[in-house]
Design an enzyme around this catalytic site. Structure first.
Site, PDB file in Angstrom:
ATOM      1  N   ASP A  79     -50.856  44.873  -8.949  1.00 41.58           N
ATOM      2  CA  ASP A  79     -50.355  44.419 -10.249  1.00 41.58           C
ATOM      3  C   ASP A  79     -48.944  44.943 -10.497  1.00 41.58           C
ATOM      4  OD1 ASP A  79     -50.026  43.622 -12.865  1.00 41.58           O
ATOM      5  OD2 ASP A  79     -51.641  44.868 -13.673  1.00 41.58           O
ATOM      6  N   GLY A  80     -48.001  44.005 -10.618  1.00 45.05           N
ATOM      7  CA  GLY A  80     -46.635  44.373 -10.971  1.00 45.05           C
ATOM      8  C   GLY A  80     -45.612  43.917  -9.948  1.00 45.05           C
ATOM      9  N   GLY A  81     -44.753  42.984 -10.356  1.00 42.28           N
ATOM     10  CA  GLY A  81     -43.666  42.557  -9.491  1.00 42.28           C
ATOM     11  C   GLY A  81     -44.094  41.737  -8.283  1.00 42.28           C
ATOM     12  N   MET A 114     -51.266  49.894  -9.262  1.00 44.92           N
ATOM     13  CA  MET A 114     -50.092  49.499 -10.057  1.00 44.92           C
ATOM     14  C   MET A 114     -48.854  49.589  -9.171  1.00 44.92           C
ATOM     15  SD  MET A 114     -50.994  48.492 -13.016  1.00 44.92           S
ATOM     16  CE  MET A 114     -49.299  48.127 -13.459  1.00 44.92           C
ATOM     17  N   HIS A 140     -57.442  44.484 -18.202  1.00 45.06           N
ATOM     18  CA  HIS A 140     -56.778  45.689 -17.692  1.00 45.06           C
ATOM     19  C   HIS A 140     -56.438  46.573 -18.887  1.00 45.06           C
ATOM     20  CE1 HIS A 140     -52.920  47.335 -15.507  1.00 45.06           C
ATOM     21  NE2 HIS A 140     -53.836  48.277 -15.696  1.00 45.06           N
ATOM     22  N   MET A 187     -52.685  46.856 -24.099  1.00 47.94           N
ATOM     23  CA  MET A 187     -51.834  48.049 -24.244  1.00 47.94           C
ATOM     24  C   MET A 187     -51.904  48.574 -25.666  1.00 47.94           C
ATOM     25  SD  MET A 187     -48.463  46.765 -22.189  1.00 47.94           S
ATOM     26  CE  MET A 187     -48.595  45.880 -20.635  1.00 47.94           C
ATOM     27  N   ASP A 246     -53.659  41.944 -20.153  1.00 53.53           N
ATOM     28  CA  ASP A 246     -53.074  43.285 -20.226  1.00 53.53           C
ATOM     29  C   ASP A 246     -53.222  43.854 -21.625  1.00 53.53           C
ATOM     30  OD1 ASP A 246     -52.067  43.859 -17.587  1.00 53.53           O
ATOM     31  OD2 ASP A 246     -50.701  42.172 -17.896  1.00 53.53           O
ATOM     32  N   SER A 290     -51.105  36.845 -15.225  1.00 54.43           N
ATOM     33  CA  SER A 290     -51.150  37.751 -16.380  1.00 54.43           C
ATOM     34  C   SER A 290     -50.553  37.039 -17.588  1.00 54.43           C
ATOM     35  CB  SER A 290     -50.344  39.017 -16.085  1.00 54.43           C
ATOM     36  OG  SER A 290     -50.044  39.657 -17.319  1.00 54.43           O
ATOM     37  N   GLY A 335     -46.638  48.719 -18.649  1.00 51.70           N
ATOM     38  CA  GLY A 335     -46.076  48.621 -19.994  1.00 51.70           C
ATOM     39  C   GLY A 335     -45.365  47.299 -20.248  1.00 51.70           C
ATOM     40  N   PHE A 336     -44.825  46.723 -19.192  1.00 46.90           N
ATOM     41  CA  PHE A 336     -44.027  45.503 -19.369  1.00 46.90           C
ATOM     42  C   PHE A 336     -44.179  44.572 -18.183  1.00 46.90           C
ATOM     43  CE2 PHE A 336     -42.092  49.184 -21.317  1.00 46.90           C
ATOM     44  CZ  PHE A 336     -41.980  48.770 -22.637  1.00 46.90           C
ATOM     45  N   GLY A 337     -44.030  43.274 -18.472  1.00 46.71           N
ATOM     46  CA  GLY A 337     -43.970  42.292 -17.399  1.00 46.71           C
ATOM     47  C   GLY A 337     -42.560  42.221 -16.844  1.00 46.71           C
ATOM     48  N   GLY A 338     -42.400  41.555 -15.730  1.00 38.50           N
ATOM     49  CA  GLY A 338     -41.079  41.260 -15.188  1.00 38.50           C
ATOM     50  C   GLY A 338     -40.335  42.439 -14.577  1.00 38.50           C
ATOM     51  N   MET A 361     -54.887  49.413 -20.562  1.00 37.44           N
ATOM     52  CA  MET A 361     -53.887  50.475 -20.478  1.00 37.44           C
ATOM     53  C   MET A 361     -53.902  51.176 -21.832  1.00 37.44           C
ATOM     54  SD  MET A 361     -51.105  48.177 -18.472  1.00 37.44           S
ATOM     55  CE  MET A 361     -51.945  46.693 -18.978  1.00 37.44           C
ATOM     56  N   HIS A 366     -55.661  37.417 -16.058  1.00 37.56           N
ATOM     57  CA  HIS A 366     -55.459  38.858 -16.212  1.00 37.56           C
ATOM     58  C   HIS A 366     -54.966  39.144 -17.636  1.00 37.56           C
ATOM     59  CE1 HIS A 366     -54.631  42.881 -14.545  1.00 37.56           C
ATOM     60  NE2 HIS A 366     -53.528  42.872 -15.288  1.00 37.56           N
ATOM     61  N   GLY A 422     -47.517  37.788 -13.293  1.00 36.08           N
ATOM     62  CA  GLY A 422     -47.139  37.389 -14.647  1.00 36.08           C
ATOM     63  C   GLY A 422     -45.942  36.466 -14.609  1.00 36.08           C
ATOM     64  N   SER A 423     -44.755  37.069 -14.456  1.00 32.26           N
ATOM     65  CA  SER A 423     -43.529  36.256 -14.478  1.00 32.26           C
ATOM     66  C   SER A 423     -43.472  35.251 -13.342  1.00 32.26           C
ATOM     67  CB  SER A 423     -42.297  37.166 -14.489  1.00 32.26           C
ATOM     68  OG  SER A 423     -42.464  38.255 -13.621  1.00 32.26           O
TER      69      SER A 423
HETATM   70  C1  DX5 Z   1     -47.785  45.722 -16.429  1.00 33.41           C
HETATM   71  C2  DX5 Z   1     -48.962  44.789 -16.429  1.00 33.41           C
HETATM   72  C3  DX5 Z   1     -48.836  43.656 -15.475  1.00 33.41           C
HETATM   73  C4  DX5 Z   1     -47.686  42.734 -15.741  1.00 33.41           C
HETATM   74  C5  DX5 Z   1     -47.380  41.939 -14.505  1.00 33.41           C
HETATM   75  O1  DX5 Z   1     -48.031  46.786 -17.251  1.00 33.41           O
HETATM   76  O2  DX5 Z   1     -50.141  45.496 -16.112  1.00 33.41           O
HETATM   77  O3  DX5 Z   1     -50.052  42.934 -15.397  1.00 33.41           O
HETATM   78  O4  DX5 Z   1     -47.925  41.851 -16.787  1.00 33.41           O
HETATM   79  O5  DX5 Z   1     -46.252  41.170 -14.744  1.00 33.41           O
HETATM   80  P1  DX5 Z   1     -45.244  40.804 -13.567  1.00 33.41           P
HETATM   81  O6  DX5 Z   1     -46.034  40.008 -12.554  1.00 33.41           O
HETATM   82  O7  DX5 Z   1     -44.196  39.988 -14.234  1.00 33.41           O
HETATM   83  O8  DX5 Z   1     -44.751  42.076 -13.002  1.00 33.41           O
HETATM   84 ZN    ZN Z   2     -52.060  44.338 -15.631  1.00 35.87          ZN
END
Ligand code: DX5
Ligand code: ZN
Length: 219
Positions: free
Chosen positions: A176-178, A140, A69, A40, A38, A11, A145-148, A71, A36, A198-199
């Protein structure tokens, strides 16, 4: 698909936006399968990120499929723009529309693959009637809303249930996420096919090590 039969989708939300082109090149060289993106809008989620203009630029510099994606509220207003910009997959949130069936047809008509996503608090039951019409379901595993953010453990059970629901249907399961090296093996075991990271990818300077580490942890 690669030999392990899974797809890794970094991401770009966690990439360095001052050098986005180089960041994408680095993960492409390192063996990423999809990018990917994101999107928003500050309404559906409490953050604002990327629009079709950026997708159009990314399309010019990578061969990897762009996994968009959305959102956003009123996703129906944005399908054609993202398709024309070069999206390969458009994923929308079931929570963002009252007319999911119509929206899925709209995405298909645009020429893109169709994904539908559900937030952590949304039951998979909202997808029952459309499972024959989608190419992927995005679970999800954080609140978007946020990475990491920290992976929500209950997502494992949700993915296992979705695999049960898949039956004869053909859709892929994306998470997707964490996602990280510690949980990706278990996520694969319960049925996920596509892993957004992502991270876990962009916070590691050695992109090859990051992506291979994720992939190997699923074997
Ligand atoms: C969250 C995003 C994810 C996010 C994943 O709203 O949809 O795609 O960037 O980031 P990590 O892998 O760091 O959770
Ligand atoms: Zn995403």
């Amino acid at each position: 698909m690669r030999k392990s039969n899974i797809l890794i989708a970094p991401s770009i939300l966690s990439a360095d936006f001052t050098k986005l082109g180089e960041e994408i090149e680095s993960v492409e060289k390192a063996g990423a399968d999809w990018i990917h993106v994101d999107v928003m809008d500050g309404h559906f989620v409490p953050n604002i990120t990327i629009g079709p203009v950026v997708v159009e630029s990314l399309k010019k510099i990578t061969k990897m499929p762009l996994d968009c994606h959305l959102m956003v509220s009123k996703p129906e207003d944005w399908i054609e723009s993202f398709a024309q910009a070069g999206a390969s997959v458009i994923t929308v949130h079931a929570e963002a529309t009252a007319h999911l069936d119509r929206l899925i047809s709209q995405i298909k008509s645009s020429g893109c693959k169709v994904g539908v996503s559900v937030n952590p608090a949304t039951s998979l039951s909202v997808l029952e009637e459309v499972l024959d019409a989608v190419d992927l379901v995005l679970v999800m595993s954080v609140n978007p809303g946020f990475g990491g953010q920290k992976f929500i453990e209950k997502s494992l059970e949700k993915i296992a249930n979705l695999r049960e629901m898949r039956g004869e249907h053909k859709f892929l399961i994306e998470v997707d996420g964490g996602v990280n090296e510690k949980n990706i093996g278990e996520l694969r075991n319960v049925g996920a096919d596509i892993f957004v990271a992502g991270s876990a990818v962009f916070e590691n300077k050695d992109r090859k090590k990051a992506i291979e580490g994720l992939r190997n942890a699923t074997l």
